[in-house]
Design a protein around this motif. Structure first.
Motif, short mmCIF file in Angstrom:
data_model
loop_
_atom_site.label_atom_id
_atom_site.label_comp_id
_atom_site.label_asym_id
_atom_site.label_seq_id
_atom_site.Cartn_x
_atom_site.Cartn_y
_atom_site.Cartn_z
N LEU A 34 0.82 -1.20 0.00
CA LEU A 34 0.00 0.00 0.00
C LEU A 34 0.86 1.25 0.00
CD1 LEU A 34 -2.84 1.19 0.15
CD2 LEU A 34 -2.70 1.03 2.64
N SER A 35 1.88 1.29 0.88
CA SER A 35 2.74 2.47 0.92
C SER A 35 3.53 2.63 -0.37
CB SER A 35 3.70 2.36 2.11
OG SER A 35 4.54 1.23 1.98
N SER A 36 3.99 1.50 -0.95
CA SER A 36 4.72 1.59 -2.22
C SER A 36 3.82 2.08 -3.34
CB SER A 36 5.30 0.21 -2.58
OG SER A 36 6.23 -0.22 -1.61
N PHE A 37 2.57 1.63 -3.33
CA PHE A 37 1.63 2.10 -4.36
C PHE A 37 1.42 3.61 -4.25
CE2 PHE A 37 -2.78 3.14 -5.45
CZ PHE A 37 -2.79 2.79 -6.79
N ILE A 38 1.22 4.08 -3.01
CA ILE A 38 1.01 5.52 -2.82
C ILE A 38 2.28 6.29 -3.20
CG2 ILE A 38 0.53 7.30 -1.11
CD1 ILE A 38 -1.14 5.25 0.40
N TRP A 39 3.44 5.77 -2.77
CA TRP A 39 4.70 6.46 -3.06
C TRP A 39 4.98 6.49 -4.55
CZ3 TRP A 39 9.45 4.70 -5.03
CH2 TRP A 39 10.51 5.59 -4.92
#
Length: 486
Positions: A34-39
């Motif tokens: 999730l964090s990688s997708f947002i980043w």
């Protein structure tokens, strides 16, 4: 969906450490994804914004170059081009052709399409919508410069390599061809400025992947050490509980670990003390009962013998025999199941040989057969297990004439099957045969305690005894002794 089906689809580890690591890995992977997708989404948005700004700046420079060449007299244009090439080029490689050059363009991507649309929009806004404009991305190996179809490598390095070469990346070249007069096309070739040289759609950067891998590894290592440290008191508790089923003499557990584990250890120690007191009191109680009941029964027998009425004497004798049988049965049940022995490694193969030796051929006429063997020693009480297996064997020979023993042993449990050739047991009686004083055949000698005593001994070792009728006839009694606490 059944529990077994869920286990097949969700291979969750059985140990606490495995489950914690499994759940932690799932949570970390979901959080990192999730964090990688947002980043990555934010990174791509900012890169796209910078890319479009660079494309607009490049398009403005192109429009200025077109306006400059339009303002030059026709005779000066080749001279200006020669001066630019001899000076080492500019931001663009510029040439004049009598027609647009046909080249193999690169496959479209989101970034390329955005750049081409932005450049085309700015050029038409500055030069007019009526101008014939062609904007494409071309691979440097397929790039054509002049009407004759010359390649980039065929030109002097000072002419074009300064503006169009970026080894070893070999990025795509933006080729813009604009008609500035009939039969006259201005050719502009350039590279996108750094850091937008490559216009391919990229996945997650390698730095982010390494970051995910390292953080996940460190987190799993930390969780593994923490859970292992916290689960040691639970393992000691499990081992103490298993040892307690074999012997009432168990040392007090150290009250260590988290507050919940300390509370469980404290409760276990209190329970162990209560059970120890209960066992001691029970032994004292049955010792007193044995003494107190045998004495009046003996006195009654003496008084019965003094009776002059034979019929009445027989009635009293039968009642006393029945009473004595009940007392002996109850005392034998307690005596045989409450065996105070030390736990030690046992050679189960040797124990089985001792139990079955009297029945094996030639002295026993081959009434007993044994198949298989134990793979390793078992920690238990020698006399208790010998009595347990002996009771199962005696019961099979009593009701089935012959007994066939088979052994299945592995790292988890020792399993002994005792099959007989008797009539079996009615399904409604399969559970009742373990009850005290229950006998299938009233004419058979005994107290009806053998199976109950055997099952109690199996329970004291953390095991179980089960019964089932065989399809071909006879009864199968299965003794299962776990090698580790389940």
């Amino acid at each position: 969906m059944t529990r077994s089906a869920r286990r097949r689809w969700l291979p969750v580890p059985r140990s606490l450490l495995g489950r914690m690591l499994f759940l932690t890995l799932l949570v970390v992977l979901v959080a990192q994804a999730l964090s990688s997708f947002i980043w990555v989404s934010q990174l791509r948005a900012s890169q796209m914004e910078g890319l479009l700004a660079s494309a607009r700046s490049l398009a403005h420079s192109m429009s200025a170059s077109v306006s400059y060449f339009r303002s030059l007299p026709l005779g000066y244009r080749p001279l200006v081009l020669d001066q630019l090439r001899s000076m080492g080029g500019t931001r663009f490689f510029v040439s004049l052709n009598d027609k647009p050059l046909d080249m193999q363009i690169l496959p479209p991507t989101e970034r390329k399409q955005a750049v081409l649309a932005e450049v085309d929009e700015v050029l038409r806004e500055r030069l007019g919508n009526q101008v014939d404009i062609s904007v494409n991305f071309v691979n440097p190996d397929d790039l054509r410069i002049f009407n004759g179809g010359l390649k980039l490598d065929e030109l002097p390095r000072s002419w074009a390599h300064y503006a169009l070469s970026l080894q070893p990346l070999n990025p795509p070249v933006l080729v813009t061809q604009i008609q500035i007069a009939p039969g006259e096309w201005l050719y502009l070739a350039s590279l996108m400025p750094a850091p937008y040289v490559s216009l391919e759609d990229e996945g997650i950067p390698n730095q982010q992947l390494w970051f995910i891998l390292l953080t996940t590894s460190f987190l799993l290592l930390f969780i593994g050490i923490l859970v292992h440290w916290q689960s040691r008191p639970l393992k000691r508790l499990a081992q103490a509980a298993r040892d307690m089923s074999l012997s009432s003499e168990v040392e007090l557990l150290p009250e260590a670990g988290g507050s919940e584990v300390v509370e469980v250890s404290r409760a276990f120690n209190a329970m162990r003390e209560r059970i120890g007191r209960y066992l001691t009191e029970r032994a004292q109680l049955f010792t007193a009962i044995s003494h107190d009941l045998r004495t009046p029964i003996t006195r009654l027998r003496l008084r019965v013998e003094l009776l002059e009425n034979p019929a009445l004497q027989d009635k009293f004798s039968r009642d006393l025999d029945e009473l004595e049988l009940l007392v002996k049965g109850a005392l034998q049940c307690v005596k045989d199941t409450d065996i105070h022995e030390n736990i030690e490694p046992l050679d189960l193969n040797l124990l089985l040989d001792c139990v079955t030796e009297p029945y094996l051929a030639p002295t026993g006429n081959g009434r007993v057969t044994v198949r298989g063997q134990a793979l390793s020693p078992y920690a238990g009480k020698p006399l208790a297990l010998k009595r347990c297996i002996g009771n199962l064997l005696d019961n099979a020979l009593k009701y089935g004439e012959r007994a066939h023993l088979s052994i299945d042993d592995d790292k988890d449990a020792f399993v002994l099957h005792v099959d007989d050739e008797g009539p079996g047991v009615p399904e409604t009686w399969l559970k009742q045969v373990f009850e005290p004083n229950f006998r299938l055949a009233a004419k058979q000698p005994g107290y009806g305690l053998g199976l109950g005593i055997a099952r109690n001994i199996a329970h004291s070792h953390g095991g179980e005894i089960s019964l089932r009728n065989l399809p071909e006839g006879g009864l199968r009694v299965t003794l299962r002794l776990p090698r580790k606490l389940e």
